[in-house]
Design an enzyme around this catalytic site. Sequence first.
Site, mmCIF file in Angstrom:
data_model
loop_
_atom_site.group_PDB
_atom_site.id
_atom_site.type_symbol
_atom_site.label_atom_id
_atom_site.label_comp_id
_atom_site.label_asym_id
_atom_site.label_seq_id
_atom_site.Cartn_x
_atom_site.Cartn_y
_atom_site.Cartn_z
ATOM 1 C CB ALA A 211 -0.847 0.158 1.340
ATOM 2 N N GLY A 212 1.994 1.134 -0.930
ATOM 3 C CA GLY A 212 2.716 2.426 -1.030
ATOM 4 C C GLY A 212 2.256 3.339 -2.049
ATOM 5 N N GLY B 221 1.172 1.042 -5.199
ATOM 6 C CA GLY B 221 0.065 0.286 -4.702
ATOM 7 C C GLY B 221 -1.356 1.286 -4.650
ATOM 8 N NE ARG C 26 3.723 6.034 0.934
ATOM 9 C CZ ARG C 26 3.790 4.958 1.622
ATOM 10 N NH1 ARG C 26 2.558 4.568 2.365
ATOM 11 N NH2 ARG C 26 4.924 4.198 2.098
ATOM 12 C CE LYS D 26 11.101 1.341 -13.957
ATOM 13 N NZ LYS D 26 11.604 2.066 -13.122
ATOM 14 C CG ASN E 176 15.228 1.398 -11.969
ATOM 15 O OD1 ASN E 176 14.470 0.523 -12.381
ATOM 16 N ND2 ASN E 176 14.910 2.756 -11.672
ATOM 17 C CG ASN F 148 15.917 11.002 -10.863
ATOM 18 O OD1 ASN F 148 16.379 10.591 -10.050
ATOM 19 N ND2 ASN F 148 14.704 10.383 -11.363
ATOM 20 C CB SER G 5 12.380 4.698 -5.537
ATOM 21 O OG SER G 5 13.072 3.863 -6.413
HETATM 22 O O1 KPL Z 1 12.469 4.217 -11.548
HETATM 23 C C1 KPL Z 1 12.729 4.992 -11.056
HETATM 24 C C2 KPL Z 1 13.140 5.139 -9.531
HETATM 25 O O2 KPL Z 1 13.097 6.116 -9.006
HETATM 26 O O3 KPL Z 1 13.010 3.888 -8.747
HETATM 27 C C3 KPL Z 1 13.412 6.273 -12.039
HETATM 28 C C4 KPL Z 1 13.010 5.753 -13.368
HETATM 29 C C5 KPL Z 1 14.738 6.273 -11.907
HETATM 30 C C6 KPL Z 1 12.541 7.588 -11.629
HETATM 31 O O4 KPL Z 1 12.782 8.141 -10.641
#
Ligand code: KPL
Length: 338
Positions: free
Chosen positions: A27-28, A31, A149, A205, A209, A223, A274
């Site tokens: 539930a982040g 989600g 959030r 992806k 990352n 970023n 993230s």
């Molecule tokens: O997926 C991402 C994350 O922050 O985990 C990116 C694409 C880098 C976007 O911030």
Amino acid sequence: MAASEMSPEKTSINHTPDAKPWHILGAGSIGGLFAAHMSANGADCRLLLKDAQMTAWKNHPGITIQFDNLTFTQTVKVEKLHTAMPIDRLIIATKAQDTLPALQTISHRLTSNTIILLLQNGMGVAEEIREKFPHCPLLHAITSEGVYRPDSKANPFFLIHAGRSKTLAGISAEKPETAREFAQACGPVLNVQIVENIDEHLWRKLAVNTVINPLTALNDCDNGDLAKLPLRMAANQLCDELELFFGHSQKNTLKNIRKDVFDVIHATANNCSSMRADFRAGHKTEIEYITGFLCNEAKKIGVSLPKHTALLELIRLKESGHEITDRSHRDSSNTESL
Ligand code: KPL
């Protein structure tokens, strides 16, 4: 939070009354975003909550999303994790490292018919799930929605949808209809596209990352700062190693990875990654499922990735409570410009 009540766009999709519910584990922000839009779209979607989250829900029932200058609150069905009801379709939106422990807590609700759809960063979790729950059909989806959030302690159900993007859902041979049903349930706001070659997208992806997440976390920057010197040099060196790895592996289609990386850096310039958010909140990061996974795969085919390995070590050090100083950057082999 004063939220003006506004509904997101609705679709005219008809959901058959006997359609099986979608449960969401995690539930982040991701989600919550999917639970809100699926519910707004009329899909039968249930967000699974731990006891403490259930208490918070009583104070803030509904998921509130801010997008641009608009805010809406969406009613969502919630369910306690521990109830006995079997789950037919499970979307996993937990952090990679939390997935198996979370699945164990609901293992009594999983049957051999439970379809699991992984919607998270990183790679390697699918193998772990297949080992523990070999009978559950497994699908992948990847989202690049920018959502966070702002204060998960004050209100875990208040989200800022900072960047609208898209989600790719992979067709699975075992359950060919599920990706389409998922796309339909998500409705128009989330822009879910069906793809045949999800593996290639997962790798793309992951590659993005491996560059953005550790660099922004260690340097505590947005970023977009990776497009400027000196970090641009570090990002390029990581891309050199990715090209080397993809060149040696069977993944010949993964060309132009540097372009992908810099496209995402520009498209998400004002985002807090993230991993940086995890660092700031004192949470464990997904590094083992991002850079850790890449370095393991490289080792299997005899390719050495010194810069990625150094970043992996630095993040591990920082997670274990070490101060990362300029000196520790310099002392780690090959990390002068990271
Ligand atoms: O997926 C991402 C994350 O922050 O985990 C990116 C694409 C880098 C976007 O911030």
